[in-house]
Design a protein around this motif. Sequence first.
Motif, PDB file in Angstrom:
ATOM      1  N   UNK A 132      26.365  38.135  35.538  1.00 13.66           N
ATOM      2  CA  UNK A 132      27.609  37.387  35.752  1.00 13.66           C
ATOM      3  C   UNK A 132      28.746  37.980  34.918  1.00 13.66           C
ATOM      4  N   UNK A 133      28.433  38.353  33.690  1.00 12.76           N
ATOM      5  CA  UNK A 133      29.448  38.903  32.786  1.00 12.76           C
ATOM      6  C   UNK A 133      29.954  40.250  33.307  1.00 12.76           C
ATOM      7  N   UNK A 134      29.035  41.108  33.756  1.00 12.78           N
ATOM      8  CA  UNK A 134      29.447  42.423  34.259  1.00 12.78           C
ATOM      9  C   UNK A 134      30.246  42.284  35.555  1.00 12.78           C
ATOM     10  N   UNK A 135      29.813  41.375  36.417  1.00  9.19           N
ATOM     11  CA  UNK A 135      30.539  41.167  37.663  1.00  9.19           C
ATOM     12  C   UNK A 135      31.926  40.595  37.390  1.00  9.19           C
ATOM     13  N   UNK A 136      32.053  39.807  36.326  1.00  8.37           N
ATOM     14  CA  UNK A 136      33.368  39.275  35.942  1.00  8.37           C
ATOM     15  C   UNK A 136      34.300  40.401  35.520  1.00  8.37           C
ATOM     16  N   UNK A 137      33.744  41.386  34.835  1.00 10.96           N
ATOM     17  CA  UNK A 137      34.538  42.563  34.452  1.00 10.96           C
ATOM     18  C   UNK A 137      35.071  43.271  35.691  1.00 10.96           C
ATOM     19  N   UNK A 138      34.193  43.510  36.680  1.00 11.78           N
ATOM     20  CA  UNK A 138      34.614  44.186  37.910  1.00 11.78           C
ATOM     21  C   UNK A 138      35.679  43.373  38.635  1.00 11.78           C
ATOM     22  N   UNK A 139      35.447  42.076  38.717  1.00 11.34           N
ATOM     23  CA  UNK A 139      36.361  41.189  39.445  1.00 11.34           C
ATOM     24  C   UNK A 139      37.736  41.138  38.774  1.00 11.34           C
ATOM     25  N   UNK A 140      37.738  40.963  37.464  1.00 14.55           N
ATOM     26  CA  UNK A 140      39.006  40.880  36.730  1.00 14.55           C
ATOM     27  C   UNK A 140      39.735  42.219  36.755  1.00 14.55           C
ATOM     28  N   UNK A 141      38.984  43.315  36.598  1.00 12.38           N
ATOM     29  CA  UNK A 141      39.580  44.651  36.579  1.00 12.38           C
ATOM     30  C   UNK A 141      40.269  44.996  37.891  1.00 12.38           C
ATOM     31  N   UNK A 142      39.848  44.383  38.993  1.00 16.99           N
ATOM     32  CA  UNK A 142      40.466  44.664  40.286  1.00 16.99           C
ATOM     33  C   UNK A 142      41.916  44.171  40.324  1.00 16.99           C
ATOM     34  N   UNK A 143      42.224  43.156  39.539  1.00 19.23           N
ATOM     35  CA  UNK A 143      43.605  42.684  39.441  1.00 19.23           C
ATOM     36  C   UNK A 143      44.121  41.922  40.643  1.00 19.23           C
ATOM     37  N   UNK A 144      43.222  41.315  41.411  1.00 17.49           N
ATOM     38  CA  UNK A 144      43.640  40.596  42.618  1.00 17.49           C
ATOM     39  C   UNK A 144      43.749  39.081  42.420  1.00 17.49           C
ATOM     40  N   UNK A 145      43.768  38.635  41.181  1.00 12.55           N
ATOM     41  CA  UNK A 145      43.937  37.207  40.928  1.00 12.55           C
ATOM     42  C   UNK A 145      42.671  36.548  40.411  1.00 12.55           C
ATOM     43  N   UNK A 201      49.757  38.370  42.990  1.00 12.85           N
ATOM     44  CA  UNK A 201      49.709  37.182  43.830  1.00 12.85           C
ATOM     45  C   UNK A 201      49.346  37.638  45.243  1.00 12.85           C
ATOM     46  N   UNK A 202      49.060  36.696  46.113  1.00  8.05           N
ATOM     47  CA  UNK A 202      48.699  37.030  47.484  1.00  8.05           C
ATOM     48  C   UNK A 202      49.842  37.766  48.190  1.00  8.05           C
ATOM     49  N   UNK A 203      51.072  37.324  47.967  1.00  9.02           N
ATOM     50  CA  UNK A 203      52.235  37.977  48.580  1.00  9.02           C
ATOM     51  C   UNK A 203      52.392  39.414  48.095  1.00  9.02           C
ATOM     52  N   UNK A 204      52.146  39.633  46.812  1.00 10.73           N
ATOM     53  CA  UNK A 204      52.246  40.987  46.256  1.00 10.73           C
ATOM     54  C   UNK A 204      51.176  41.901  46.840  1.00 10.73           C
ATOM     55  N   UNK A 205      49.987  41.364  47.035  1.00  8.20           N
ATOM     56  CA  UNK A 205      48.908  42.158  47.605  1.00  8.20           C
ATOM     57  C   UNK A 205      49.225  42.566  49.042  1.00  8.20           C
ATOM     58  N   UNK A 206      49.792  41.639  49.809  1.00  9.56           N
ATOM     59  CA  UNK A 206      50.165  41.940  51.199  1.00  9.56           C
ATOM     60  C   UNK A 206      51.211  43.048  51.236  1.00  9.56           C
ATOM     61  N   UNK A 207      52.207  42.946  50.357  1.00 10.76           N
ATOM     62  CA  UNK A 207      53.257  43.973  50.295  1.00 10.76           C
ATOM     63  C   UNK A 207      52.678  45.323  49.881  1.00 10.76           C
TER      64      UNK A 207
END
Length: 222
Positions: free
Chosen positions: A115-128, A202-208
């Motif tokens: 869970x901790x390692x997957x949290x690193x991957x998830x947070x590092x992606x920067x998608x919220x 944010x979602x809008x930033x990702x779409x742009x």
Amino acid sequence: MSYIKRIIYLLFGTSLLSVGIVMTMQANLGYAPWDVFHRGISDTIGMSIGNVSIVASIIICVIVVLLGEKLGFGTLVNIFVIGIFMDLLLSFEIIPEMQSFVSGLIMLIVGLFVCAYSSYLYIASGFGAGPRDSLMVALERLTKLSVGMCRGTIEVLVCLIGWILGGPVGIGTIISAFGIGICVQIIFSWVKFDATSVKHETLNETIKNFRAYFKRTIKEDV
């Protein structure tokens, strides 16, 4: 980090997180606080625990938006991927349920590190942030209490509700509640990752950004 690599981090991170969650559940020593809540509701209304997680996440997102927080693409991926993968893993019994304290404890600890390692991957992606983390931040801003106090209050409350509804509480619940922070700290130090350095879109930033990336890719191909 390239856009494609960020997407891979997001999808792999959320998928891996579901594996870690199911491992802590199959340790058979008591679920983590939020999973106690999900299981309690699941047993009460007869819905799968993955679907309960999805519905709960959607409700949380509505509350978070009403409290003024913005959602990200990663928040939406988090909602559906984790719930769906949890149900698949449990339905096909890919991760066996442990039958002894020692094997359960090992499974639980490994699950927390996953869970901790997957949290690193998830947070590092920067998608919220995920729905529950967004709720924690929203309550922190609303109440002016510390983030630790907000997180602790939320987890105690959902765990209590889940326990009343029949969710499995045990020594694993306590280990999960306090151990996940330690595991995250160890993993983040190991990969030399500073979570505060990540700017979440944010979602809008990702779409742009996706549109810009798509247009740039087309021009390069031409």
